[in-house]
Design a protein around this motif. Structure first.
Motif, PDB file in Angstrom:
ATOM      1  N   PHE A 272       0.819  -1.218   0.000  1.00  0.00           N
ATOM      2  CA  PHE A 272       0.000   0.000   0.000  1.00  0.00           C
ATOM      3  C   PHE A 272       0.854   1.270   0.000  1.00  0.00           C
ATOM      4  N   LEU A 273       1.915   1.216   0.776  1.00  0.00           N
ATOM      5  CA  LEU A 273       2.668   2.450   1.041  1.00  0.00           C
ATOM      6  C   LEU A 273       3.781   2.734   0.039  1.00  0.00           C
TER       7      LEU A 273
ATOM      8  N   ASN B   5      12.196   3.570  -5.989  1.00  0.00           N
ATOM      9  CA  ASN B   5      10.876   2.986  -6.245  1.00  0.00           C
ATOM     10  C   ASN B   5      10.005   2.946  -4.974  1.00  0.00           C
ATOM     11  N   GLY B   6      10.497   3.476  -3.885  1.00  0.00           N
ATOM     12  CA  GLY B   6       9.725   3.519  -2.629  1.00  0.00           C
ATOM     13  C   GLY B   6      10.085   2.402  -1.670  1.00  0.00           C
ATOM     14  N   ALA B   7      10.554   1.274  -2.216  1.00  0.00           N
ATOM     15  CA  ALA B   7      10.923   0.146  -1.352  1.00  0.00           C
ATOM     16  C   ALA B   7      12.113   0.506  -0.462  1.00  0.00           C
ATOM     17  N   GLU B   8      12.940   1.432  -0.912  1.00  0.00           N
ATOM     18  CA  GLU B   8      14.131   1.836  -0.130  1.00  0.00           C
ATOM     19  C   GLU B   8      13.743   2.429   1.224  1.00  0.00           C
ATOM     20  N   GLN B   9      12.557   3.014   1.293  1.00  0.00           N
ATOM     21  CA  GLN B   9      12.078   3.575   2.558  1.00  0.00           C
ATOM     22  C   GLN B   9      11.108   2.611   3.255  1.00  0.00           C
ATOM     23  N   VAL B  10      10.205   2.067   2.481  1.00  0.00           N
ATOM     24  CA  VAL B  10       9.103   1.347   3.093  1.00  0.00           C
ATOM     25  C   VAL B  10       9.543  -0.014   3.681  1.00  0.00           C
ATOM     26  N   ILE B  11      10.451  -0.682   3.015  1.00  0.00           N
ATOM     27  CA  ILE B  11      10.867  -2.006   3.527  1.00  0.00           C
ATOM     28  C   ILE B  11      11.649  -1.875   4.837  1.00  0.00           C
TER      29      ILE B  11
ATOM     30  N   ALA C 232      10.050   3.917  16.858  1.00  0.00           N
ATOM     31  CA  ALA C 232      10.115   3.603  15.423  1.00  0.00           C
ATOM     32  C   ALA C 232       9.612   4.782  14.589  1.00  0.00           C
ATOM     33  N   GLY C 233       8.503   5.396  15.024  1.00  0.00           N
ATOM     34  CA  GLY C 233       7.948   6.526  14.285  1.00  0.00           C
ATOM     35  C   GLY C 233       8.897   7.698  14.267  1.00  0.00           C
ATOM     36  N   LEU C 234       9.421   8.045  15.459  1.00  0.00           N
ATOM     37  CA  LEU C 234      10.387   9.152  15.542  1.00  0.00           C
ATOM     38  C   LEU C 234      11.636   8.862  14.725  1.00  0.00           C
ATOM     39  N   GLY C 235      11.995   7.593  14.688  1.00  0.00           N
ATOM     40  CA  GLY C 235      13.232   7.204  14.001  1.00  0.00           C
ATOM     41  C   GLY C 235      13.113   7.213  12.499  1.00  0.00           C
ATOM     42  N   GLY C 236      11.914   7.385  11.980  1.00  0.00           N
ATOM     43  CA  GLY C 236      11.759   7.463  10.528  1.00  0.00           C
ATOM     44  C   GLY C 236      11.216   6.206   9.893  1.00  0.00           C
ATOM     45  N   ALA C 237      10.524   5.382  10.680  1.00  0.00           N
ATOM     46  CA  ALA C 237       9.992   4.144  10.117  1.00  0.00           C
ATOM     47  C   ALA C 237       8.827   4.410   9.169  1.00  0.00           C
ATOM     48  N   LEU C 238       8.043   5.464   9.450  1.00  0.00           N
ATOM     49  CA  LEU C 238       6.870   5.745   8.618  1.00  0.00           C
ATOM     50  C   LEU C 238       7.170   6.777   7.537  1.00  0.00           C
ATOM     51  N   ALA C 239       8.063   7.673   7.840  1.00  0.00           N
ATOM     52  CA  ALA C 239       8.484   8.685   6.868  1.00  0.00           C
ATOM     53  C   ALA C 239       9.914   9.077   7.218  1.00  0.00           C
ATOM     54  N   PRO C 240      10.713   9.469   6.228  1.00  0.00           N
ATOM     55  CA  PRO C 240      12.104   9.832   6.544  1.00  0.00           C
ATOM     56  C   PRO C 240      12.169  10.896   7.639  1.00  0.00           C
ATOM     57  N   ALA C 241      13.102  10.728   8.555  1.00  0.00           N
ATOM     58  CA  ALA C 241      13.222  11.669   9.666  1.00  0.00           C
ATOM     59  C   ALA C 241      13.408  13.103   9.170  1.00  0.00           C
TER      60      ALA C 241
END
Lengths: 328, 257
Positions: free
Chosen positions: B37-38, B55-61, B180-189
Motif C-alpha cells: 500500500f505504502l 521505487n519507494g521500497a528503499e524507505q518502506v521495507i 520507530a515513528g520518531l526514528g523514521g519508520a513511517l516517513a524519513p526523519a
C-alpha cells in the motif's frame, strides 16, 4: 541431609517463623504439617533458596557431597535440592518428555542422559505412555505426576514436596507416594507437606508439627499417636431431647475433655477412651433412643488437634480413615 | 554448569517459540502487506527528495521492518511473563539459575528469531518489491543486528521494570511505536518537524534507519555506519544496565492479561 537452625522470618510486622529448628537425615521422610498459613511453604521456600530469611541457617548436604548453607550460598546448594512447589509448574506446550528433560539439562545432564533419566522418572510415576503428549493435554493427575517428576530428574539429596498430591486422583497419589518411598530408600532426605494426613501415615514418615512459627513436636507417627491421640467415640441418637444443653462436659476423660453435641445430626462426639463409652451412655437423658455407636481409632488429625488445639484444614478427600461402625 | 543452565533455558525458549510461531509470522507478513500500500507514496516522496530512481521500497521495507521489530517486544515480554503464569519461574530459580542465566537464555534465541524475521522481510522486499542496496551487505547486516539487539534490550528493560504483562505490553508497544515513528519508520526523519528531528536522536530506530538509508540509497560501507552502530550499542547497553539493576528474580510478576 537437611538441617535448619533457628530460622526466623517475618512478612512486614507479622512474624511467621519464630525460630524453626529441624533436621532430616538421609533416607528419612519428614511430614511437615500445620494449619493453613502456619509457614510450611515459607520454610520450604527459604530452604530451597527461593526466599531470604531474617536470620538462621539451612545446611544441605550428604555424606558423599559437600555441605552448603543455603542462606549464604543458595546457588551452590541448588544442585543438591529438588523442589516440587505447591502450585503446578509445567510448560504446557512442551511434551512431558521435554518438560522432564529441561530440568535434567538445567542440572547439568547432557541431552542423552537427560532423555534416559526422563524415561526412568516417567516409568516410576506411571507416565511412560504419556511422554510424547504435550503437558496441556495431560489429565490433572498426570500433570501433577509430571510436576513432581521434574523435581526428581537430578536425583536430589534433599527433596521438598509441597502438597504434591493436591488435585491428584487415586492412581496419581499412589504413584507419587511410591516414588517418594523409593527415593527415601535411595538415601534422599525428604520434606513432605500435606493436608492429607493419611499420606504421612502411609509413607511411614516422621512428623513435625509447625505451630505458632515453631516446630512444637517432632516424632514418629506411632509415638505421636500413642501420646497425643485417643479413640473417638460417637454416640448416635435419633435426635436431641429439648432439655439437653448444646455442650456436654465429660470430666472423667483425660484432662476433662469438652465434647461437642450436634443436635441436628443426633450425634454426640466424645473424645474419650473406649472404656468410657458406658459412662457416656449413662449421661444420655432418659428417653433418648440410641441408634449406634461409632468408634474411630486414633488418627493423626486428632493428635494434631491435641497438640495444637486447632483442626488442620483438609478437604473431603482426606477423610479416608472412616470410623469402624458398631450399630445397635 | 552456568553455561549448561543458559543453554537449557535457551533450548526451552526455542521450543516455546517454535510451538507458537504465529506472532513471528504476523510480524513478517504485516510489513510486506503494508508495503504494497505504502510503496507508491514513498516512491513519490523519495523522488521529491532527489532520489530520482527510487521505487519507494528503499524507505518502506526498512521502515516497516523496523516498526514491526519494535512491536515484537511483546514476544519478548510473553516469553518472560508466561514463566510466572505457568508456575515455572520459581522452578527455574530453584535450580540455581541466576538472573543473567534467565536473561541470556531467553535473549539469545529471541535475537536469532528476530534476525530471521528481519532477514525474511528484507529478502521478500527484494524479491517482491524491488528493494536493492547500493552499499555493503555487511554494513546492512551489522545495522540489522544492532537494531535487533536494541529492540531486545529495550524489551528486557520493560520486563524488568513492570510487574504485569498488561503493563509491559502496553508500555512496550507504545514506546516501540514512538521510537520507530520518531526514528523514521513511517516517513524519513528529514521530513519531520525540527523538534521531532532533534528528539529522533534519542531513538535507536533513527540511528538504525539512517544507517540503512545510507547503505540503501548511498554507497555506505561498514566504516560509514560505525557511528550508527555505536549509537545502537550505547542504547542496548543502557537498557541492559537498567534491566540488570531493576530485575528482581524474587519479584512475583502477573503473567496473564
Amino acid at each position: 541431609m537437611l538441617e535448619i537452625i533457628d530460622l526466623k522470618k517475618s512478612y512486614g510486622e507479622k512474624p511467621v517463623l519464630r525460630g524453626v529448628n529441624l533436621k532430616v537425615e538421609p533416607g528419612e521422610i519428614l511430614g511437615l504439617i500445620g494449619s493453613n498459613g502456619a509457614g510450611k511453604t515459607t520454610i520450604i521456600s527459604i530452604a530451597a533458596g527461593l526466599r531470604t530469611c531474617d536470620s538462621g541457617q539451612v545446611h544441605i548436604g550428604s555424606g558423599r557431597e559437600s555441605e552448603w548453607d543455603v542462606v549464604s550460598e543458595p546457588r551452590r546448594a541448588a544442585g543438591l535440592i529438588g523442589l516440587a512447589p505447591q502450585d503446578l509448574g509445567v510448560y504446557p506446550m512442551l511434551t512431558a518428555e521435554q518438560n522432564l528433560m529441561v530440568f535434567g539439562e538445567l542440572a547439568g545432564l547432557g541431552a542423552r542422559a537427560a532423555r534416559a533419566r526422563a524415561h526412568e522418572v516417567a516409568e516410576g510415576l506411571g507416565l511412560a505412555g504419556e511422554l510424547a503428549q504435550t503437558a496441556s493435554t495431560l489429565s490433572g493427575g498426570q500433570a501433577r505426576r509430571l510436576h513432581t517428576g521434574m523435581a526428581l530428574m537430578h536425583r536430589p539429596s534433599v527433596l521438598f514436596l509441597d502438597e504434591p498430591t493436591v488435585g491428584a486422583d487415586v492412581a496419581a497419589r499412589r504413584a507419587i507416594l511410591g516414588v517418594v518411598r523409593s527415593l527415601a530408600e535411595a538415601g534422599a532426605a525428604i520434606v513432605y507437606t500435606t493436608h492429607y494426613l493419611t499420606e504421612v501415615v502411609d509413607l511411614g514418615a516422621h512428623v513435625a508439627i509447625l505451630e505458632g512459627g515453631r516446630i512444637v513436636l517432632r516424632d514418629s507417627v506411632q509415638a505421636l499417636l500413642s501420646s497425643h491421640a485417643r479413640p473417638t467415640v460417637a454416640v448416635v441418637t435419633d435426635g436431641a431431647p429439648a432439655d439437653l444443653p448444646g455442650w456436654v462436659v465429660v470430666p472423667d476423660g483425660p484432662g476433662g475433655v469438652q465434647d461437642r453435641w450436634s443436635p441436628s445430626e443426633g450425634l454426640l462426639d466424645l473424645h474419650t477412651p473406649t472404656e468410657l463409652v458406658a459412662g457416656a451412655l449413662a449421661r444420655l437423658p432418659r428417653g433418648t433412643r440410641l441408634v449406634g455407636i461409632e468408634i474411630s481409632p486414633p488418627t493423626l488429625e486428632s493428635a494434631f488437634l491435641d497438640v495444637t488445639g486447632r483442626a488442620i484444614a483438609f478437604d473431603d478427600n482426606a477423610r479416608e480413615d472412616a470410623p469402624d461402625a458398631i450399630f445397635a | 554448569m552456568p553455561f549448561s543452565r543458559k543453554r537449557a533455558i535457551a533450548r526451552t525458549s526455542i521450543r516455546i517459540l517454535a510451538n507458537d510461531p504465529a506472532p513471528t509470522i504476523v510480524m513478517i507478513a504485516m510489513p510486506l502487506i503494508l508495503a504494497a500500500f505504502l510503496k507508491p507514496a514513498m516512491a513519490a516522496q523519495l523522488q521529491a527528495q532527489g532520489f530520482s530512481g527510487a521505487n519507494g521500497a528503499e524507505q518502506v521495507i526498512p521502515g516497516l521492518a523496523v516498526m514491526f521489530a519494535f512491536l515484537s517486544t511483546q514476544v519478548v515480554s510473553m516469553l518472560f511473563y508466561r514463566e510466572h503464569y505457568w508456575g515455572t519461574w520459581e522452578r527455574l530459580r530453584a535450580t540455581g539459575a541466576s538472573a543473567s542465566d534467565v536473561m541470556i537464555g531467553k535473549a539469545v534465541p529471541l535475537f536469532f528469531v528476530m534476525m530471521v524475521q528481519l532477514v525474511v522481510v528484507f529478502g521478500a522486499g527484494g524479491a517482491f518489491f524491488g528493494y536493492r542496496i547500493n552499499g555493503s551487505f555487511l554494513a546492512l547486516g551489522a545495522l540489522v543486528a544492532g537494531l535487533v539487539a536494541a529492540v531486545i534490550g529495550y524489551a528486557v528493560m520493560v520486563v524488568a521494570i513492570f510487574k504485569t504483562l498488561d503493563q509491559a505490553m502496553v508500555i512496550g508497544n507504545l514506546g516501540g511505536m514512538l521510537m520507530a515513528g520518531l526514528g523514521g519508520a513511517l516517513a524519513p526523519a528529514a521530513s519531520m518537524p525540527g523538534w521531532a528531528q532533534a528528539a529522533a536522536h534519542l531513538s535507536p530506530a533513527y540511528w538504525g534507519l539512517e544507517g540503512i538509508r545510507d547503505v540503501t540509497l548511498g554507497h555506505a560501507g561498514l566504516v560509514d555506519v560505525a557511528g550508527a552502530l555505536v549509537a545502537l550499542t550505547v542504547f542496548t547497553v543502557c537498557c541492559g544496565l537498567i534491566a540488570a539493576i531493576r530485575f528482581r528474580p524474587t519479584e512475583a510478576k502477573i503473567g496473564t492479561t
